[in-house]
Design an enzyme around this catalytic site. Structure first.
Site, PDB file in Angstrom:
ATOM      1  N   HIS A  47       5.302  47.890  27.297  1.00 24.26           N
ATOM      2  CA  HIS A  47       5.156  49.355  26.949  1.00 24.26           C
ATOM      3  C   HIS A  47       5.807  50.471  27.747  1.00 24.26           C
ATOM      4  O   HIS A  47       5.985  51.316  27.218  1.00 24.26           O
ATOM      5  CB  HIS A  47       3.815  50.129  27.239  1.00 24.26           C
ATOM      6  N   ASP A  72       2.066  42.544  29.585  1.00 25.71           N
ATOM      7  CA  ASP A  72       2.335  43.407  28.849  1.00 25.71           C
ATOM      8  C   ASP A  72       3.957  43.645  30.430  1.00 25.71           C
ATOM      9  O   ASP A  72       3.862  44.603  31.305  1.00 25.71           O
ATOM     10  CB  ASP A  72       1.738  45.007  29.564  1.00 25.71           C
ATOM     11  N   SER A  80       3.274  52.661  35.808  1.00 24.30           N
ATOM     12  CA  SER A  80       3.898  51.501  35.040  1.00 24.30           C
ATOM     13  C   SER A  80       4.819  50.808  35.448  1.00 24.30           C
ATOM     14  O   SER A  80       6.189  51.147  34.701  1.00 24.30           O
ATOM     15  CB  SER A  80       3.740  52.080  32.998  1.00 24.30           C
TER      16      SER A  80
END
Ligand code: ARG
Length: 722
Positions: free
Chosen positions: A89, A225, A657
């Protein structure tokens, strides 16, 4: 029976004596530079390195492998050839920009089988931390004379600007100064940024975003991810824009990758760039979030998402254009909902109230404290109350600019060039640079632009702003809408979308070739957002300035007081997009009455979730085949399963992230990518029993690259620890 109780008592006590730390939460995002104070706690949890091996100016250390990816995410270097590991992402926008309907890497994945196949991404960057320095005295003045300002006052900005200029003069470094603990401490960060960043690998969305928005912010999770990029440098090793002759970065340090897997209670640490937490927020701030800010943002984003979804579902090309923007709007839409639910469920206002009461009691017990800290809490609360309108106006402005986007974002994208054009005699070279930069920004903007969708969003958000925001802060464009359009927002939108050049890349690029300020200022689209910005900057901000200063000064005092009150407690600063380390352990949790969640998920769980009629839970055939054949290679766990994700109690937030998760020896064991639903109040209060950090198991990442993607070449450049 007797014996049973005896042994129970013994084991309980011995747990207390041996592992006192298990009773405290692994809370805190610490500055890697200051880890000495945490060292013994870390050692007890299983940390095997020295603080020196994490942050060291004289030789390479872990911090040299940790990057700020693109200015919005984290990442780490995992090979001697500058390979970057970050989240899918985080790479999403870049992967989308490389994709076309015919060659859809978002949908099908991308694997470079040699360096020649890697794809360049203009605008993407990787930033390394060179050093950190405490500049509190320089910033606050020798006698703390600048304590009369809030950290964001312009007076402070000119002080920090000067230090930054002196630091970076004659170097290719950049620097910034950030305040910590409400402005009681200031650190200077020196950075080196690389701008030739190429895409190396990405799984298909059905793996990289498996579970989609339904599973987002949730555990149990089965998302792969991750994505892979590479830093390139000029042939002499220096940062350089993309050039064909550039070579892979020879990093100062890179992370070895562990194949040994994880066990409950294993030590885990996460290094990266957490964006923002507000752990010292008061009851007033929480109430504002709960009652006004979050509901406003949830409503606006909900409307935007519904409009986008209809258009995206209708057409593959529109879907490709809008999916990255959709994902980012939906991400925090769901976050705000979860945050509000959690605030209610966890009684956060009560908890905060109790903390405030304790502080008041401590202050009033002593005359010196009373003189110093007597009013700070009330000042914070009254300023917060008085700033509600201002904060709401800021929420609207941000949502209009960044969630609605489209036409409304253009004034922001062209603002540098616009300001320069407005100068009486602009420097032609600077103007030219700004125009080139603007032209590039517009190119990127229009890659993700759909006229018809934007038109619907524009009407919806303008209407909501008009109806819901306090009248006092209405921008002047609303006067026109009342007078000229008799509040017919559809007629107003029609006019904007018929007349404005802001809806067409071609017209805007043509404008940049021969810019004319008056033409821009008379453009109805430009006028609309410009009037929102003007009203914010010229009407709302000046009114708010005295209260904001009061808030800043009082917050600094409050934090100072809190730290004095709990002298023995080690305080950590709120996240502010500077490099942090958080340590903790692999651990399961109890999300609700009668339910316990395991700390790991496996490939079998992906097959369980598979739903051919729901694209968020689609599973590629090849992955199903590999599962059926149990063809997991060296990536299998000792128990015969292929682990996909695992959870730890590391304290992370947005911005983290793409952060690497490391074991006690500093070897990569996973990749952090999310928090869990039950811990969604984490940005405001940390609850160690509920808040979890969700990670992809590094063995799943290697399995996908090698067995699914067939890109063993990428695994081969890593240093695997077996
Ligand atoms: N919640 C994740 C984060 O903020 C982002 C996950 C992206 N996926 C999505 N379905 N929007 O880091």
């Amino acid at each position: 029976m007797k014996n049973f109780f005896k042994s129970l008592k013994f084991s309980f006590l011995s747990i207390l004596i041996m592992f006192p730390l298990f009773l405290t939460a692994d809370e805190g995002m610490w500055l890697p530079l200051l880890l000495e104070k945490n060292y013994s706690a870390m050692e007890k949890l299983g940390f095997k390195l020295t603080p020196d091996q994490i942050y060291n100016l004289n030789k390479s250390s872990l911090k040299d492998a940790i990057i700020n990816f693109g200015g919005f995410c984290s990442g780490s270097i995992i090979s001697k050839d500058g390979l970057i590991l970050t989240n899918h992402h985080c790479g999403y926008d870049a992967i989308q920009n490389q994709s076309t309907v015919e060659n859809n890497y978002l949908k099908n994945g991308f694997w470079a089988l040699s360096k020649e196949q890697e794809l360049s991404n203009p605008g993407l960057s990787a930033t390394f931390l060179v050093r950190v320095e405490d500049v509190t005295q320089k910033v606050m003045g020798v006698n703390n004379e600048n304590a009369k300002y809030a950290p964001w006052d312009s007076a402070m900005q000119s002080v920090t600007k000067k230090i930054v200029e002196e630091t970076t003069k004659g170097t290719n470094y950049s620097a910034e100064i950030k305040d910590f603990y409400g402005g009681n401490t200031w650190y200077l960060f020196v950075y080196e940024t690389y701008r030739d960043i190429r895409l190396v690998g990405a799984p298909p969305e059905s793996i990289g975003k498996f579970g989609g928005d339904a599973d987002n912010w949730m555990w149990p999770r089965h998302t792969g991810d991750f994505s892979l990029f590479r830093v390139y440098t000029a042939p002499d090793g220096k940062p350089s824009a993309y050039a064909k002759e550039n070579i892979p970065l020879k990093p100062k340090y890179y992370l070895p990758v562990s194949l040994k897997g994880i066990q409950p209670k294993d030590f885990a640490m996460v290094m990266g760039y957490p964006g923002r937490t507000r752990r010292y927020e008061t009851t007033g701030g929480i109430k504002f979030l709960l009652e006004q800010s979050n509901p406003t943002r949830i409503k606006l984003r909900g409307a935007i998402l519904r409009i986008m979804k209809i258009d995206m579902d209708e057409n593959e090309e529109i879907k490709l254009k809008l999916s990255s923007h959709y994902a980012s709007v939906s991400n925090y839409h769901k976050n705000f909902i979860g945050q509000n639910k959690g605030l209610v469920r966890m009684n956060t206002i009560e908890t905060k109230k109790a903390e405030e009461d304790a502080f008041r009691k401590w202050v009033s017990a002593d005359a010196t404290r009373k003189a110093k800290y007597g009013t700070c809490l009330d000042d914070i609360l009254s300023a917060t109350e008085n700033l509600k309108g201002y904060n709401l106006a800021r929420d609207y402005m941000n949502e209009l600019l960044f969630s609605a986007g489209g036409v409304l974002q253009i004034p922001y994208l062209v603002s540098d060039a616009y300001k320069m054009m407005k100068k009486p005699s602009p420097n032609p070279d600077t103007l030219k640079t700004f125009i080139t930069e603007t032209s590039n920004k517009l190119k990127n903007h229009f890659k993700e632009y759909n006229y018809a969708t934007d038109k619907k969003i524009f009407t919806a958000v303008m209407k909501m702003y008009y109806n819901d925001a306090p009248k006092l802060f209405h921008p002047t464009i609303f006067d026109d809408i009342e007078k000229i359009y008799k509040n017919d927002f559809n007629a107003f939108t029609d006019d904007v979308f018929n007349k404005s050049i802001l809806t067409s890349e071609e017209k805007l690029q043509k404008f940049l070739l021969a810019p004319n300020v008056t033409e821009l200022e008379n453009d109805l689209g430009f006028k609309t957002m410009q009037s929102v910005l003007d009203s914010y900057n010229n009407k709302i901000l000046p009114l708010a300035t005295p209260e904001r200063r009061k808030l800043g000064i009082a917050t600094r005092l409050y934090l100072q007081g809190l730290m004095e009150m709990k002298k023995d407690k080690q305080f950590y600063p709120d996240a502010n997009f500077s490099m942090r380390l958080t340590y903790g352990k692999v651990i399961d949790y109890i999300p609700k009455d009668a339910v316990k969640y395991s700390y790991f998920t496996t490939l079998d769980g992906i097959i369980e979730k598979y739903d051919p009629w729901d694209e968020e839970f689609f599973v590629p055939q090849k992955l199903m085949d590999l599962q059926k054949a149990k063809d997991y290679g060296q990536y299998v766990d000792a128990g015969g399963k292929l682990y996909v994700c695992f959870i730890t109690d590391n304290d992370i937030t947005g911005g983290n992230s793409g952060s690497s998760v490391m074991n006690g020896k500093g070897e990569l064991i996973g990749l952090a990518f999310d928090n869990n639903w039950e811990g969604m109040t984490g940005d405001l209060v940390y609850d160690g029993t509920l808040k979890r950090c969700i990670n992809v198991d590094v063995r799943y990442i290697l399995f996908i690259i090698d067995k699914f993607g067939g890109a063993k070449n990428i695994v081969d450049e890593m240093t695997l620890v077996k």
